[in-house]
Design an enzyme around this catalytic site. Structure first.
Site, short mmCIF file in Angstrom:
data_model
loop_
_atom_site.label_atom_id
_atom_site.label_comp_id
_atom_site.label_asym_id
_atom_site.label_seq_id
_atom_site.Cartn_x
_atom_site.Cartn_y
_atom_site.Cartn_z
N HIS A 1 21.44 13.11 9.12
CA HIS A 1 21.35 12.08 8.08
C HIS A 1 19.88 11.66 7.93
O HIS A 1 19.15 11.57 8.92
CB HIS A 1 22.23 10.88 8.46
CG HIS A 1 22.05 9.72 7.55
ND1 HIS A 1 22.22 9.83 6.19
CD2 HIS A 1 21.68 8.42 7.78
CE1 HIS A 1 21.97 8.65 5.63
NE2 HIS A 1 21.65 7.79 6.57
N THR B 1 13.76 3.82 -0.54
CA THR B 1 14.55 4.99 -0.17
C THR B 1 15.95 5.04 -0.81
O THR B 1 16.46 6.13 -1.05
CB THR B 1 14.73 5.06 1.36
OG1 THR B 1 15.26 3.82 1.82
CG2 THR B 1 13.42 5.35 2.05
N ASP C 1 0.85 -1.19 0.00
CA ASP C 1 0.00 0.00 0.00
C ASP C 1 0.90 1.25 0.00
O ASP C 1 1.58 1.52 0.99
CB ASP C 1 -0.89 -0.03 1.25
CG ASP C 1 -1.70 1.25 1.40
OD1 ASP C 1 -1.70 2.07 0.46
OD2 ASP C 1 -2.32 1.44 2.46
N ARG D 1 14.70 -3.04 12.97
CA ARG D 1 14.49 -2.01 14.01
C ARG D 1 15.76 -1.68 14.79
O ARG D 1 15.84 -0.63 15.42
CB ARG D 1 13.41 -2.47 14.98
CG ARG D 1 12.04 -2.31 14.38
CD ARG D 1 10.98 -2.91 15.27
NE ARG D 1 9.69 -2.67 14.65
CZ ARG D 1 8.75 -1.93 15.19
NH1 ARG D 1 8.94 -1.36 16.35
NH2 ARG D 1 7.60 -1.75 14.57
N THR E 1 18.35 -0.74 13.62
CA THR E 1 19.00 0.42 13.00
C THR E 1 18.59 1.72 13.69
O THR E 1 19.20 2.75 13.46
CB THR E 1 18.64 0.54 11.49
OG1 THR E 1 17.22 0.63 11.38
CG2 THR E 1 19.13 -0.65 10.71
N CYS F 1 26.95 5.44 5.51
CA CYS F 1 26.44 6.74 5.03
C CYS F 1 27.22 7.94 5.56
O CYS F 1 26.83 9.08 5.31
CB CYS F 1 24.97 6.89 5.39
SG CYS F 1 23.93 5.63 4.63
N GLU G 1 29.63 4.05 -0.43
CA GLU G 1 29.59 2.60 -0.27
C GLU G 1 29.26 1.95 -1.61
O GLU G 1 28.91 0.79 -1.67
CB GLU G 1 28.62 2.17 0.84
CG GLU G 1 27.21 2.69 0.72
CD GLU G 1 26.36 2.23 1.89
OE1 GLU G 1 26.31 2.97 2.88
OE2 GLU G 1 25.76 1.15 1.81
#
Lengths: 350, 133
Positions: A239, A158, A33, A204, A206, A117, A85
């Site tokens: 970030h 993303t 969705d 999670r 992260t 990153c 990276e």
């Protein structure tokens, strides 16, 4: 970490590829969705590099823009660091491709950096050290990526392409770097092993022990070192792995979300990994006024955060229009289908 | 399938391919790109020096490639054009960007792009393409 109080950003420049894919287009392939994803990530679309673009080409275009604003000769540059990276070669530096394409000559030190990153901000710190010690006059630090996300993984919504470059020097700075502080630890929240096309992440994990702990830690160290309070900052860039994390970080630190608005590039560009917080800094500088104080904090999985206190000088007004702004790249776009995206990013294998 | 090219030959041309460095004859003032070994107009009286071209120009003529040579098959259809640089020389190159703007006389500027790869384990050849502005 102490700086000389004079060194800073002499020129900045960004580059965002022109292709975009919408969350709706990706969601339609995986039966998800799109509204739920957009609400969850606060991302509407992401930038996609063409099949003739990679980290080196993005780095070169961003660096050309940074040089235009720096108003220096390419051979004045004494160091080039490219953080990414997604370096095109595993062995052979991206930084020397950039040096050759800019005409820097041969008298420069160079290396490619990797810290998920945050390798781009690590490059800024390295240049800052060389410049403020007087070892070189100017250093070029770049964060650029063509970020990978496995088909069907949440990252695919993303993981985007783009980059930003900064000429660091002592003379004619458009923004002084007052101080920088880093917070690092061995936290395996996201990784990619050799020969693997796509990274893996600990979902999670992260968040709290990785992103929030490290950015929070770096900002706290920065405030202690500078005796500044969080309310002294006019603009803030964190970030942006998605839209939610930086907003939650701001709330945890007591920062009004309006202060993130100028550099909130993630909703229309996605997470450009090493380019993410640095693209946000470019977008913020595009609109900054002299004397404004900017808080920049990157985050790299694995994990670490580099925080910077940056004071804009009067020179921003005359240097800003010497190269294309972030908004100009943002508005230059062509929407593509998932099929074209899969072809462009090499997701179709023979 | 992709072709393999000479690494030293590519390396010798980086200056021209990456940065559009041509040359100019000090005797007659003619600007050349790619750089010439001698000035064809002045011959032994000519004296050539390096000349940095700005990387802006317009489309002199173009064609759309549908049957590509090896190494370029996945890019079809793509546009190859003769670009007339503002300094005079004409160069051959690929046009990228919003191809709905494609037209004879359309303005272009040089952008750094990947041209082709020598297979999965060979070198990556970079150079300039021409983006419509």
């Amino acid at each position: 970490m102490k700086t000389d109080g004079k060194s800073g950003i002499v020129g900045y420049g960004c580059y965002v590829p022109m292709y975009r894919i919408k969350v709706e287009e990706i969601a339609s392939v995986w039966g998800e969705d799109p509204e739920r994803i957009k609400k969850g990530l606060l991302v509407e679309e992401k930038a996609v590099a063409g099949d003739d673009e990679d980290t080196a080409t993005i780095a070169v275009e961003a660096a050309k823009n940074a040089l235009k604003r720096a108003c220096i000769n390419p051979d004045d540059i004494g160091a080039i660091y490219v953080g990414s990276e997604s370096h095109p070669y595993v062995v052979k530096p991206t930084a020397t491709i950039v040096g050759e394409a800019l005409g820097v000559g041969n008298s420069y030190t160079a290396a490619d950096l990797e810290f998920a990153c945050k390798a781009g901000t690590a490059g800024i710190q390295m240049c800052l050290g060389l410049v403020s010690s007087g070892m070189i006059d100017y250093g070029l630090a770049i964060g650029a990526d063509t970020a990978q996300g496995a088909p069907g993984d949440a990252l695919e919504y993303t993981a985007a392409s783009g980059g930003a470059a900064f000429v660091i020097g002592r003379k004619n700075v458009l923004a002084k770097i007052i101080a920088t502080a880093s917070y690092s630890s061995d936290t395996p929240d996201f990784w990619r092993r050799p020969m693997q096309h796509y990274p893996r992440h600990a979902a999670r994990f992260t968040g709290e022990p990785a992103y929030f702990r490290h950015i929070g830690g770096a900002v706290k160290l920065l405030l202690e070192e500078t005796n500044l309070s969080i309310s002294d900052f006019d603009k803030v860039v964190f970030h942006m792995p998605n839209g939610k994390f930086p907003l939650r970080m701001a709330k945890m630190l007591g920062i009004e979300k309006e202060k993130l608005a100028d550099g909130f590039v993630v909703s229309k560009v996605g997470n450009t990994y090493s380019g993410s917080s640095l693209l946000g800094l470019c977008a913020t500088l595009d609109k900054a006024k002299p004397k404004e104080l900017i808080l920049l904090a990157s985050f790299g999985s694995g994990a670490g955060s580099d925080a910077f206190a940056i004071e804009v000088t009067d020179l921003i007004e005359e240097k800003r229009d010497l190269a294309p702004t972030f908004e100009r790249y943002l508005n230059r776009k062509i929407y593509i289908s998932y099929a074209k995206y899969a072809k462009m990013r090499g997701k179709l294998k023979d | 399938m992709s072709h393999r090219s000479s690494v030293p030959l590519a390396w010798r041309r980086f200056e021209a391919r990456y940065r559009l460095v041509g040359n100019r004859c000090l005797t007659c003032g003619t600007i050349y790109f790619p750089p010439k070994a001698i000035c064809p107009k002045c011959r032994r009286k000519g004296k050539l020096e390096k000349y940095q071209l700005k990387g802006e120009g317009k489309i002199h003529t173009y064609t759309i490639i549908h049957a590509a040579p090896s190494g370029f098959e996945k890019r079809v259809p793509y546009c190859i054009a003769i670009i007339e640089l503002d300094e005079g020389p004409k160069v051959l190159g690929e046009v990228v960007g919003d191809l709905t703007l494609l037209d004879i006389g359309a303005r272009v500027r040089a952008v750094f792009r990947k041209i082709y790869e020598d297979g999965e384990d060979g070198i990556i050849h970079y150079g300039l393409k021409w983006e419509l502005v």
